[in-house]
Write an enzyme that holds these catalytic residues in place. Structure first.
Site, short mmCIF file in Angstrom:
data_model
loop_
_atom_site.label_atom_id
_atom_site.label_comp_id
_atom_site.label_asym_id
_atom_site.label_seq_id
_atom_site.Cartn_x
_atom_site.Cartn_y
_atom_site.Cartn_z
N HIS A 124 -1.35 -3.13 -7.19
CA HIS A 124 -2.04 -2.72 -5.96
C HIS A 124 -3.55 -2.83 -6.14
CE1 HIS A 124 -3.03 0.51 -2.76
NE2 HIS A 124 -2.95 -0.68 -2.22
N ASN A 168 -3.69 5.98 -2.32
CA ASN A 168 -3.35 6.22 -0.91
C ASN A 168 -2.69 7.58 -0.69
OD1 ASN A 168 -4.52 3.98 0.17
ND2 ASN A 168 -2.70 2.70 0.00
N GLU A 174 -3.79 -0.50 -9.36
CA GLU A 174 -2.70 0.41 -9.73
C GLU A 174 -1.52 -0.47 -10.16
OE1 GLU A 174 -3.30 4.28 -6.88
OE2 GLU A 174 -2.58 2.48 -5.90
N SER A 197 0.82 -1.21 0.00
CA SER A 197 0.00 0.00 0.00
C SER A 197 0.85 1.25 0.00
CB SER A 197 -0.85 0.08 1.27
OG SER A 197 -1.50 -1.10 1.52
N1 3HC Z 1 -16.17 -9.69 -0.55
C1 3HC Z 1 -16.85 -9.95 -1.68
N2 3HC Z 1 -17.91 -9.22 -2.10
C2 3HC Z 1 -18.33 -8.23 -1.30
C3 3HC Z 1 -17.66 -7.90 -0.10
C4 3HC Z 1 -16.55 -8.71 0.27
N3 3HC Z 1 -15.85 -8.46 1.39
N4 3HC Z 1 -18.31 -6.87 0.47
C5 3HC Z 1 -19.33 -6.53 -0.34
N5 3HC Z 1 -19.34 -7.35 -1.42
C6 3HC Z 1 -20.22 -7.24 -2.58
C7 3HC Z 1 -21.65 -7.65 -2.27
O1 3HC Z 1 -21.84 -9.03 -2.53
C8 3HC Z 1 -22.45 -6.78 -3.23
O2 3HC Z 1 -22.47 -7.35 -4.53
P1 3HC Z 1 -23.70 -7.05 -5.54
O3 3HC Z 1 -23.89 -5.57 -5.61
O4 3HC Z 1 -23.25 -7.66 -6.84
O5 3HC Z 1 -24.87 -7.75 -4.96
C9 3HC Z 1 -21.65 -5.50 -3.33
O6 3HC Z 1 -20.31 -5.85 -2.93
C10 3HC Z 1 -22.20 -4.43 -2.44
O7 3HC Z 1 -22.22 -4.94 -1.13
P2 3HC Z 1 -23.38 -4.66 -0.05
O8 3HC Z 1 -24.68 -4.36 -0.75
O9 3HC Z 1 -23.37 -5.73 0.97
O10 3HC Z 1 -22.82 -3.40 0.74
P3 3HC Z 1 -22.50 -1.96 0.26
O11 3HC Z 1 -23.40 -1.51 -0.83
O12 3HC Z 1 -22.44 -1.21 1.53
O13 3HC Z 1 -21.02 -2.08 -0.36
C11 3HC Z 1 -18.68 -1.92 -0.19
C12 3HC Z 1 -19.94 -2.54 0.38
C13 3HC Z 1 -18.46 -2.44 -1.61
C14 3HC Z 1 -17.55 -2.37 0.69
C15 3HC Z 1 -18.86 -0.37 -0.23
O14 3HC Z 1 -19.28 0.08 1.04
C16 3HC Z 1 -17.62 0.37 -0.65
O15 3HC Z 1 -17.32 0.51 -1.82
N6 3HC Z 1 -16.86 0.89 0.36
C17 3HC Z 1 -15.62 1.64 0.13
C18 3HC Z 1 -14.51 0.67 0.02
C19 3HC Z 1 -13.20 1.36 -0.21
O16 3HC Z 1 -13.06 2.58 -0.16
N7 3HC Z 1 -12.18 0.54 -0.46
C20 3HC Z 1 -10.84 1.01 -0.65
C21 3HC Z 1 -10.14 0.95 0.65
S1 3HC Z 1 -8.48 1.54 0.52
C22 3HC Z 1 -7.60 0.23 0.01
O17 3HC Z 1 -8.07 -0.87 -0.14
C23 3HC Z 1 -6.16 0.50 -0.27
C24 3HC Z 1 -5.28 -0.10 0.78
O18 3HC Z 1 -3.94 0.03 0.31
C25 3HC Z 1 -5.43 0.56 2.12
#
Ligand code: 3HC
Length: 292
Positions: free
Chosen positions: A140, A190, A152, A119
């Site tokens: 990434h 990030n 990325e 990250s």
């Molecule tokens: N694994 C697999 N699938 C998942 C999942 C998981 N952990 N969590 C959610 N899903 C899927 C669900 O099955 C659903 O699929 P569908 O739309 O096809 O039915 C879809 O994602 C949406 O899930 P939900 O309806 O249960 O929940 P939300 O609408 O609240 O979405 C979320 C959940 C996708 C996690 C959304 O809240 C989101 O996009 N959050 C932001 C995530 C983010 O910012 N990520 C980046 C973090 S930074 C990073 O990773 C970088 C690192 O270096 C720190």
């Protein structure tokens, strides 16, 4: 030549997701973890994620079994020797990553590409530790890996065009949308996201508003899928602290400095969702804000 045989080192939150998307793209996957209990936990994560896809009728139970059948789990690093690409998703510690790549450098064929899902560390620091710097690249992914479309693809000054192109194509083959990024700590996402998360914690320390209101503000005011504290708990406060430390060390800019509250939460084991408690308590049906 497209990538067919993929190795994933580390099967935590990110590694399990990477293994899953590669297997779903019909690639042959070997996942390596350090011991049997980590293998079990990693396999469990993939099964849970695939189970969710079956429940949502995105894949059939038969397809789930086929996908799982394409993933071989092992504790032996030697089993990664024949891979076209090995992606490391182990702990965010340069020494540990370099030790891993140095052992792989001896085991793997000369053509194997080494990729890191780091990250915040620089890919150059890993490329410099092995005898194939032209075949080292950053890949990434984002959490949750099966859902987030971005990858990325990071090149260093030593990455060959061929390595970069193959890595870029691999990201597309596993269903992602790749972007090219230069090898600076934090790449693109990030670099912008981490100061935002840290700033939210700093504003909370200053008492600008309550945690839940700040979360609500960014969801309802900006259309973000989750507010900053929910996001911190989702990423893992220990992970965010580690990233902030690395980025602060690199840039020496205040905006990357970890705020004291983040350190206190981590000291108390409040890592977020993964430990059941962070800014919120996740033991019930709905997250409940905890004292900070
Ligand atoms: N694994 C697999 N699938 C998942 C999942 C998981 N952990 N969590 C959610 N899903 C899927 C669900 O099955 C659903 O699929 P569908 O739309 O096809 O039915 C879809 O994602 C949406 O899930 P939900 O309806 O249960 O929940 P939300 O609408 O609240 O979405 C979320 C959940 C996708 C996690 C959304 O809240 C989101 O996009 N959050 C932001 C995530 C983010 O910012 N990520 C980046 C973090 S930074 C990073 O990773 C970088 C690192 O270096 C720190």
């Amino acid at each position: 030549m497209s990538i067919q045989k993929v190795g994933v080192a580390g099967c935590g939150l990110m590694g399990s997701g990477i293994a899953e998307v590669a297997a779903r793209a019909e690639l042959d996957v070997v996942v390596r973890e350090v011991d049997e209990s980590s293998v079990k936990a990693g396999r469990g994560r993939i099964e849970k994620s695939l189970g969710r896809a079956v429940k949502k009728e995105k894949i059939s139970a038969e397809e789930r079994d086929e996908i799982l059948g394409r993933i071989r789990f092992t504790t032996e690093l030697e089993e990664l020797a024949d891979r076209d690409l090995v992606i490391e998703a182990v702990v965010e510690d340069l020494e540990i990553k370099n030790q891993l790549f140095q052992r792989l450098d001896e085991l793997c064929g000369a053509e194997t590409i080494f990729a890191s899902n780091t990250s915040s560390l620089t890919i150059t620091d890993m490329a410099a530790a092995v005898n194939r710097p032209d075949r080292v690249v950053g890949l990434h992914f984002f959490n949750p890996v099966p859902v987030m479309k971005l990858v990325e693809v990071v090149r260093t000054i030593a990455t060959s065009d061929e390595t970069f192109d193959r890595a870029f194509r691999f990201a597309r083959e596993v269903g992602k949308e790749p972007i090219a990024a230069r090898d600076n700590s934090g790449f693109v996402v990030n670099l912008l996201l981490v100061p935002y998360m840290l700033d939210a914690i700093r504003q909370l320390e200053r008492g600008v508003a309550s945690m839940t209101d700040m979360d609500k503000a960014m969801v309802l005011g900006c259309g973000y899928p989750m507010g900053p504290f929910t996001l911190c708990d989702f990423v893992g406060n220990d992970t965010t602290l580690r990233i902030a430390e690395i980025m602060f060390d690199e840039y020496r800019e205040e905006r990357y400095a970890p705020p004291p509250l983040l350190k206190r939460l981590v000291a108390m084991g409040r890592f977020g969702r993964k430990s059941g408690k962070g800014f919120y308590d996740y033991s019930g049906d709905e997250p409940v804000p905890l004292p900070v």
